[in-house]
Design an enzyme around this catalytic site. Structure first.
Site, PDB file in Angstrom:
ATOM      1  CG  ASP A 101      -6.257  -3.327  -3.469  1.00 21.37           C
ATOM      2  OD1 ASP A 101      -7.050  -2.753  -2.708  1.00 21.37           O
ATOM      3  OD2 ASP A 101      -5.057  -3.006  -3.562  1.00 21.37           O
ATOM      4  CB  SER A 115      -0.950  -0.048   1.202  1.00 20.95           C
ATOM      5  OG  SER A 115      -1.965   0.910   1.080  1.00 20.95           O
ATOM      6  CG  HIS A 158      -5.598  -2.547   0.419  1.00 19.33           C
ATOM      7  ND1 HIS A 158      -4.933  -2.050  -0.675  1.00 19.33           N
ATOM      8  CD2 HIS A 158      -5.143  -1.817   1.474  1.00 19.33           C
ATOM      9  CE1 HIS A 158      -4.138  -1.058  -0.306  1.00 19.33           C
ATOM     10  NE2 HIS A 158      -4.241  -0.904   1.000  1.00 19.33           N
TER      11      HIS A 158
END
Length: 286
Positions: A233, A100, A261
């Site tokens: 995601d 991320s 995610h």
């Protein structure tokens, strides 16, 4: 072994290293507003089978200093913190893995400190700005996530904050793989015990993001880079990973089926295996 690393007059970082001290180093860089303890223990242990694994708490997370309101910083400063960690541990170069926001920081390291990276791995992330795909704009986060983020940082008692965070992970996990709320409840309880507070870390959402429009520079990267696609995601959905592969010269992409995610138990082994294959190939060729 644990360390405290000073990164300026107002900040000290909590750092942990695991595994054989003589093994090649591998640095883990977590995403926004989460400490290094968000890397699951079993995942870290899997990587220590071959590497000296280093993880750390970003500024304003975990056991690192929390001073953003009196000493604000930029997102680019967080990338420089990773270099400071390597310096403090006498690491000349390391395999570096970022998730991320951590993946954004790895891209900055590829541009500004390529000599410090043996290899790079990024996932659940997006490319630095400044180069949109020819087919049009890349998709943004799922509206459900955006709606939930509007409530991030609200004052809640510990039980309500825990419930909010578990719901957040449920959405981040995506709509493909099963979600076990107990797994993420245990994670958040460990994170709260580590940091000593249940109050949400939100400083990174307020940090200055200027100077990140550098996607064009990624075409000159020579560091072996693996882009891991998380097809479910909801924050950086496809084709973000495909675009990232296209802009980072010499990178290659693999997919972890069903991954969102979140680091749920279902993705830890394929994720670790992909990283270990990539880094082993680099080590063989070096």
């Amino acid at each position: 072994m644990r360390h405290t690393v000073t990164v300026g007059p107002d900040y000290e970082l909590w750092v942990e290293e695991r595994g054989d001290a003589d093994a090649p180093p591998l640095l883990l860089i977590m995403g926004a507003n989460y400490s290094g303890m968000a890397w699951p223990e079993s995942f870290v242990e899997r990587l220590t089978s071959r590497y000296r694994v280093i993880r750390y708490d970003h500024r304003d997370t975990g056991r690192s200093s929390r001073a953003f309101d009196v000493a604000p910083y930029t997102i680019a400063d967080l990338a420089e913190d990773a270099v400071a960690v390597l310096d403090a541990l006498d690491v000349d170069s390391a395999h570096v893995v970022g998730m991320s926001l951590g993946g954004v920081l790895v891209q900055l390291l590829l541009l500004d400190h390529p000599e410090r990276l043996r290899s790079a791995t990024v996932f659940a992330t997006s490319a630095l700005g400044g180069a949109a795909p020819e087919s049009g704009e890349l998709p943004g986060p799922d509206p459900r996530i955006l709606s939930l983020w509007q409530r991030m940082g609200e004052q809640r008692d510990p039980a309500d904050e825990l419930a909010w965070r578990v719901e957040h992970w449920r959405m981040l996990n995506g709509d493909v793989l099963p979600f076990d709320p107990e797994e993420f409840r245990d994670l958040e309880q460990r994170l709260a015990e580590h940091s000593g507070t249940h109050v949400a870390d939100t400083a990174h959402a307020r940090a200055e993001v200027g100077g990140l429009d550098r996607a064009a520079e990624l075409s000159a990267v020579t560091t072996p880079t693996l882009v891991i696609e998380a097809p479910a995601d909801p924050v950086n959905p496809p084709p973000h990973a495909e675009h990232l592969e296209a802009v980072i010269a010499g990178s290659h992409r693999i997919t972890v089926p069903g991954m969102g995610h979140a680091l749920s138990s279902a993705v830890l082994e394929p994720l670790a295996e992909a990283i270990l294959r990539h880094t082993a190939a680099v080590d063989r060729d070096s």
